[in-house]
Write a protein that holds these residues in place. Sequence first.
Motif, short mmCIF file in Angstrom:
data_model
loop_
_atom_site.label_atom_id
_atom_site.label_comp_id
_atom_site.label_asym_id
_atom_site.label_seq_id
_atom_site.Cartn_x
_atom_site.Cartn_y
_atom_site.Cartn_z
N LEU A 29 0.85 -1.19 0.00
CA LEU A 29 0.00 0.00 0.00
C LEU A 29 0.88 1.24 0.00
CD1 LEU A 29 -2.76 -0.98 2.60
CD2 LEU A 29 -2.95 -0.94 0.11
N VAL A 30 0.56 2.18 -0.89
CA VAL A 30 1.36 3.40 -0.99
C VAL A 30 0.96 4.38 0.11
CG1 VAL A 30 1.98 5.35 -2.46
CG2 VAL A 30 1.69 3.08 -3.45
N ASN A 31 -0.30 4.70 0.21
CA ASN A 31 -0.80 5.64 1.23
C ASN A 31 -1.71 4.87 2.18
OD1 ASN A 31 -2.68 5.14 -0.72
ND2 ASN A 31 -3.58 7.19 -0.68
N GLY A 32 -1.15 3.86 2.81
CA GLY A 32 -1.94 2.95 3.62
C GLY A 32 -2.46 3.58 4.89
N SER B 261 -3.19 4.23 8.92
CA SER B 261 -2.26 4.31 10.06
C SER B 261 -2.36 3.09 10.95
CB SER B 261 -2.53 5.58 10.86
OG SER B 261 -3.90 5.60 11.31
N GLU C 200 -10.28 4.91 0.05
CA GLU C 200 -9.40 4.94 -1.12
C GLU C 200 -7.96 4.77 -0.66
OE1 GLU C 200 -11.18 7.40 -4.80
OE2 GLU C 200 -10.48 8.67 -3.16
N PHE C 201 -7.25 3.78 -1.26
CA PHE C 201 -5.83 3.56 -1.00
C PHE C 201 -5.16 3.20 -2.32
CE2 PHE C 201 -8.19 1.85 2.72
CZ PHE C 201 -7.82 2.80 3.66
N ASP C 202 -3.94 3.64 -2.53
CA ASP C 202 -3.16 3.26 -3.71
C ASP C 202 -2.36 2.01 -3.41
OD1 ASP C 202 -4.12 5.26 -5.25
OD2 ASP C 202 -2.39 6.58 -5.07
N ARG D 181 -5.77 1.79 -7.68
CA ARG D 181 -6.43 2.43 -6.54
C ARG D 181 -7.55 1.52 -6.02
NH1 ARG D 181 -6.90 8.24 -7.70
NH2 ARG D 181 -4.72 8.02 -7.08
#
Length: 745
Positions: A432-435, A437, A450-452, A494
Amino acid sequence: MLLYRYTLLCLLFLLLIPRAQATHIVGGELDLQYQSGNQYRLTLTLYFDAINGSAGALDNEATASIFERGTNRRIRDVELPLITNTFVPYTNVACTIGSLSTRRLVYSSLIEMTPGQYGAPNGYYVAVERCCRNGVINNIVLPGDAGQTYYLEFPAVVRNGQAFRNSSPRIFPPLSDYACINELFYFDFGGQDADRDSLVYEMATPLNGHANTLLPRPPQAQPAPYREITWQQGLSVNNQMPGAPTLSIGRNTGRLTVRPTRMGLFVFAVKCSEYRNGVKIGEVRRDFQLLVINCPRNQTPQLTVRPPGNPRATYREGRDTLRLRAGQNRCMRFNFTDIDPASALQLELRAINFPQNLVPAPTLRQGTVRAPGQPDTLTSEICFPDCFDSKGQVYLLDVIVADNGCSLPRRDTVRVAFTAEAPPNEVPTVSLVNGPSALPVQARVGQMLEFDVLGLDVDLDAVTLELSGRGFNAAQVGAQLVSVSNAPGRTVARFRWQVDCRAVERGLHEFLILAAANPCQQRQTSSTLLLPVQVNYSNAAPRLATTFPPGSANPADPPVVVRMPLGGVYEATLDGTDSDLDGLTLTAAGTKSDLAAMGMSMSTSGSPGTATGKFRWEATCANASDEPMDVVFTLTDNTCRPVPQQRLVRFEVERPTAPEFVPPNVFTPNNDGRNDYFEMPSLPPDFCEQRFAAITIFSRWGNKVYHSVERTFRWNGKDVPEGVYYYLVEYTDGRSFKGTVTVIP
């Protein structure tokens, strides 16, 4: 007695015809193919010597006879008209010789075979008898006097009460080839079967039958058994012509092989049996002949295989195994030549234990050597792609070079054993890029997640990202992966999920994201990336406040009652609130009819978490006829698990208050100012359709003495004698009141 008469007729017929001198039959076979319904096509293919045969021996039709196997009962005779007359081609036209030319005559007709006529469990056979064979055949006795019986067996068209469809096997068409003495001759007689039955081949003794020089074409075939030809001394069914080896056929392939050691013309027969589920169901026989001549000397071409990266080395068949390694030369070179002048060579590559379509195309397939302007040695090359992988198995490849010699090409074959390795490959990764927290991701209904997702492959193979769910279908809950970018070895997608009510039941959703790469068409996947999402859901019941009279919110309790006089208007306000700020829907519905029919209406408005309704009712006579008028007011929160709130209100039209109805029973019309009239001021009041209609007064003899339609009537009793009178009061709804009144002067 019948056999005696038939024999006598045949003898008389023989005495009336001249002795046939034609020597023309090369061979042939019968064929039976299913068409449709009960229709079959019966075909006789006859091979005719176009050089030595007499044109008068070319028949325009043939007679086939069908018999029941076991009993030899004749079923019917079938006339087969001639439909084609063509020449049988050579394998190589350049090898044509003037002493060998064969015609192919085809006789055919459709026949109907019904279960009632062709249902015998032993099956049937069909035969055609014809004379005579070529008189110069060298391996049988008196060949010019020998006839031929074309023979085929087939099963019943019904078995175990069910239709049994079968077509006889079709043997590969023969060619006008000849054999060269002391040279290997091979020919493919292998057939095909439309029903995919198993075929077994064996050599057989040709059938002579009943036809002869005096009766070359009998009017019908006789039943079995059929006489066989007589072999020359030293020959037999397993040694039908001189050869080393002698003529033989592959039991499963149908490939004929012989190295003849004597020149001449030799007849032979092949039997092909068909089996279904291990049981023999049919048989077809072919007679043919092979011409052996002394051919010009033809040398075998020479083939050399060169290993990859070493054009001077020679591959040693049976001793070497070539190794095609990743990142190195993966090409095999072939050098082939022939010492014969102007020899046209053909290169063929035949995979033995791996798919043929994996063999690369050679750079050169054919060429001519030892001709002006041509090289003495031809060179061809095949290069296996980097992805070609034998997975540790030793593959076998036959490299074959053939010349154009007569009657058949000479071949040199080298069987190459080799292994091939595909280049190494690393498994792709996924992350995951912007996973989030923390895991699991906390989500609520209505939220967009939404996650990349990044897929990487260090070998720069194309990467695909795939989404699934553990125990559920990701697409069915609305989750998806949307491609963002693609580059060699790198893919970004995405993850998008608009959480809705479909996710409430499961709660915890474990999404699986994997990266897949397909180097060399071999799928490899990464370790699975787990993305857990916990869907949180709670719902508080909405609140409904109204200006209706107080009552229970439980629809099972008695309803609240609202009463209005005729013409009266009742208005109420409904207010709904929801602490979850869910959208609210406020409705009103009559239990017996719609609001408009009951003179009612309601308008609503609202915003997230609120809803307001304005209710109005005008009491009319039409309403009164509909009583009871029950209306259910419902406030529903628009959420996954709604908790609706309801109020049941009953609406009634007030009836006017009526005094006690006590009609007078006597009056004194004497003008003294007291009780001078008969009247009824306490009549029940008028209400909608329940209105005063009329009053009629009768004498005791039934004579009408008074009538009025006015509710405020006053009867003065004049002109009637003293006594008792009867009255009838009528209302428009059918009600009536009866009584008596006494007139006292």
